[in-house]
Motif scaffolding. Structure first.
Motif, mmCIF file in Angstrom:
data_model
loop_
_atom_site.group_PDB
_atom_site.id
_atom_site.type_symbol
_atom_site.label_atom_id
_atom_site.label_comp_id
_atom_site.label_asym_id
_atom_site.label_seq_id
_atom_site.Cartn_x
_atom_site.Cartn_y
_atom_site.Cartn_z
ATOM 1 N N CYS A 8 0.974 -1.337 0.143
ATOM 2 C CA CYS A 8 0.011 -0.008 0.048
ATOM 3 C C CYS A 8 0.825 1.184 -0.111
ATOM 4 O O CYS A 8 1.997 1.422 0.540
ATOM 5 N N ARG A 9 0.248 2.454 -0.606
ATOM 6 C CA ARG A 9 1.100 3.730 -0.452
ATOM 7 C C ARG A 9 -0.008 4.519 0.297
ATOM 8 O O ARG A 9 -1.215 4.624 -0.270
ATOM 9 N N ILE A 10 0.256 5.212 1.259
ATOM 10 C CA ILE A 10 -0.684 6.106 2.102
ATOM 11 C C ILE A 10 0.344 7.268 2.148
ATOM 12 O O ILE A 10 1.367 7.363 2.664
ATOM 13 N N ALA A 11 -0.354 8.476 1.590
ATOM 14 C CA ALA A 11 0.243 9.619 1.506
ATOM 15 C C ALA A 11 -0.797 10.881 1.845
ATOM 16 O O ALA A 11 -1.459 10.926 1.367
ATOM 17 N N GLY A 12 -0.214 11.781 2.857
ATOM 18 C CA GLY A 12 -1.042 12.713 3.319
ATOM 19 C C GLY A 12 -2.259 12.855 3.592
ATOM 20 O O GLY A 12 -3.141 13.776 3.493
ATOM 21 N N VAL A 13 -2.745 11.688 4.300
ATOM 22 C CA VAL A 13 -4.022 11.425 4.747
ATOM 23 C C VAL A 13 -4.129 11.067 6.333
ATOM 24 O O VAL A 13 -3.170 10.628 6.650
ATOM 25 N N HIS A 14 -5.023 11.464 6.721
ATOM 26 C CA HIS A 14 -5.504 11.211 8.236
ATOM 27 C C HIS A 14 -6.363 9.796 8.366
ATOM 28 O O HIS A 14 -7.440 9.987 7.809
ATOM 29 N N ILE A 34 -3.944 5.695 -1.204
ATOM 30 C CA ILE A 34 -4.761 6.344 -0.585
ATOM 31 C C ILE A 34 -3.976 7.775 -0.394
ATOM 32 O O ILE A 34 -2.885 7.775 0.020
ATOM 33 N N THR A 35 -3.922 8.696 -1.099
ATOM 34 C CA THR A 35 -3.538 10.253 -1.430
ATOM 35 C C THR A 35 -4.487 11.338 -1.061
ATOM 36 O O THR A 35 -3.606 12.365 -1.433
ATOM 37 N N CYS A 36 -5.529 11.098 -0.725
ATOM 38 C CA CYS A 36 -6.305 12.518 -0.565
ATOM 39 C C CYS A 36 -6.050 13.112 0.855
ATOM 40 O O CYS A 36 -5.655 12.582 1.671
ATOM 41 N N ASP A 37 -6.067 14.406 0.918
ATOM 42 C CA ASP A 37 -5.713 15.272 2.184
ATOM 43 C C ASP A 37 -7.131 15.284 3.005
ATOM 44 O O ASP A 37 -7.758 16.414 2.824
ATOM 45 N N GLU A 38 -7.320 14.152 3.374
ATOM 46 C CA GLU A 38 -8.791 14.089 3.985
ATOM 47 C C GLU A 38 -8.646 13.318 5.336
ATOM 48 O O GLU A 38 -7.529 12.689 5.754
ATOM 49 N N ILE A 56 -7.861 5.854 -3.943
ATOM 50 C CA ILE A 56 -8.777 7.137 -3.182
ATOM 51 C C ILE A 56 -7.821 8.174 -3.328
ATOM 52 O O ILE A 56 -6.648 8.442 -2.676
ATOM 53 N N GLY A 57 -8.009 9.257 -4.213
ATOM 54 C CA GLY A 57 -7.429 10.556 -4.441
ATOM 55 C C GLY A 57 -8.012 11.543 -4.265
ATOM 56 O O GLY A 57 -9.086 11.598 -3.822
ATOM 57 N N GLY A 58 -7.537 13.024 -4.443
ATOM 58 C CA GLY A 58 -7.913 13.956 -4.255
ATOM 59 C C GLY A 58 -8.785 14.363 -5.324
ATOM 60 O O GLY A 58 -8.796 14.184 -6.714
ATOM 61 N N ALA A 59 -9.684 15.464 -5.049
ATOM 62 C CA ALA A 59 -10.694 16.129 -6.008
ATOM 63 C C ALA A 59 -10.719 17.476 -5.780
ATOM 64 O O ALA A 59 -10.345 17.934 -4.814
ATOM 65 N N ASP A 60 -11.054 18.269 -6.857
ATOM 66 C CA ASP A 60 -11.077 19.817 -6.737
ATOM 67 C C ASP A 60 -11.975 20.435 -5.721
ATOM 68 O O ASP A 60 -11.777 21.120 -5.010
ATOM 69 N N GLU A 61 -13.161 19.726 -5.508
ATOM 70 C CA GLU A 61 -14.273 20.331 -4.614
ATOM 71 C C GLU A 61 -13.902 19.722 -3.241
ATOM 72 O O GLU A 61 -13.420 18.758 -2.792
ATOM 73 N N LEU A 62 -14.152 20.719 -2.133
ATOM 74 C CA LEU A 62 -13.886 20.447 -0.722
ATOM 75 C C LEU A 62 -15.375 19.820 -0.218
ATOM 76 O O LEU A 62 -16.421 20.194 -0.420
#
Length: 357
Positions: A299-305, A317-321, A334-340
């Protein structure tokens, strides 16, 4: 004595996780559920084990367990075919069992204290069967046993409206070969299944003594996503952690952390145990892994809580969430999207999914 692990069923309550794989291979603390059953049998001195397979997932289970040598046991595979009930599954193993006593263990169960006491209790007397029981808060939802002061079973009742006790059958049994003759004489229940409780009751009616052992430690049926998460918490709170992988300077770890030899926690990542991180996994800078989280291999886990979550292997999982209380299937992205979007998502994600937040 021999062992019998039942590994059929469709895993419908764990969908979508089980759309493409058997429920017995869903990991708890980075170990497939079925391995806990194998280990319990071996600990009780049982090394000849039959694994009963249904239509679904048989190849995956056979590939994973192999001949059992890596666990120090000898595994024989038995094909049940259509899932026609626990008694039907047991009956398919008659040739394998022969004239021996045997333990029957549902392959999606996990016990805290193992089965040695149940086996020892059965072997000290002249019993037709022995059953593992646990006290439950909602006995109306279970098969219930009534027992005398010596622990001998006097009656079995399936999901009673007015239960005589709170002692529930948890899916682990010890049988003498007499159970097979009882099974042969059963008719399917209203559910269309051949019920193991009916077979045990028939033994009881015919004068066989039925032993019982009340399990004092925790027990989990891992049939639903919330059960997997709860079992993961229970196992992690008691496990022996070891940091064998790479922890870069500037990484912060605390509490019990299990880090496989080929796994890495990078500079700037924070890991708060109890946490299990499997082989070839990378916890990258800016990641927070909170308690009761298991991260599978590659697995690669980056920048997520992430907290209180099971991430099956080969996921990214690379989303800032913030992800909590989640079961994330194999090869998920699971990556990032533009909307908050609101934080604190709760997910049950099937294999090969691709999510954008």
């Amino acid at each position: 004595m021999k062992g019998l692990i039942l590994s059929g069923g469709t895993g419908s309550r764990l969908r979508p996780i089980t759309h493409t794989g058997p429920k017995q291979l869903v990991p708890v603390a980075n170990k497939p559920v079925i391995e806990y059953a194998v280990e319990d049998l071996k600990e009780a001195g049982i090394t000849e084990i039959g694994v009963v397979l249904g239509h679904k997932g048989r190849e995956e289970i056979q590939e994973h367990l192999g001949d059992g040598s890596k666990y120090g046991v000898d595994i024989t595979y038995i094909i049940q075919g259509n899932p026609l009930g626990l008694a039907h599954a047991a009956g398919t193993a008659r040739d394998f069992v022969g004239d021996d006593d045997f333990v029957m263990y549902l392959g999606d169960n996990i016990l805290n204290q193992g089965i040695s006491e149940l086996v020892d209790s059965f072997e000290t007397g002249d019993y037709g069967a022995g059953i593992a029981l646990q006290r439950v808060d909602d006995p109306q939802a279970f098969g219930i046993a009534d027992v005398d002061v010596d622990g001998n079973v006097t009656q079995l009742i399936e999901k009673p409206d007015d239960p005589p006790t709170d002692l529930a059958l948890i899916g682990i049994y010890v049988f003498s070969p007499a159970i097979f003759n009882a099974i042969e004489r059963l008719e399917p229940s209203w559910r269309g299944e051949v019920e193991i409780t009916d077979a045990i009751q028939l033994l009881l009616n015919e004068g066989h003594n039925i032993d019982s052992h009340t399990v004092e430690g925790w027990w989990k049926d891992t049939g639903k996503p919330e059960d997997i998460l709860h079992a993961n918490r229970l196992v992690l709170q008691d496990f022996d952690a070891s940091v064998d992988g790479t922890v870069e300077g500037g990484a912060e770890i605390s509490g019990p952390v299990e880090l496989a030899a080929s796994a890495t926690i990078e500079d700037g990542a924070v890991v708060r145990g109890p946490v299990s991180i499997d082989a070839e996994a990378t916890i990258e800078t800016g990641t927070y892994l909170g308690p009761y989280t298991s991260v599978g291999s590659s697995c690669r886990i980056a920048g997520v809580h992430i907290e209180n979550t099971v991430v099956v292997g080969e996921s990214e999982i690379t989303c800032d969430e913030k992800i909590v209380d989640s079961l994330i299937g194999r090869a998920t992205t699971i990556g990032g999207a533009d909307e908050l979007l609101p934080e604190g998502r709760r997910l049950v994600v099937g294999e090969n999914s691709d999510l954008k937040f």
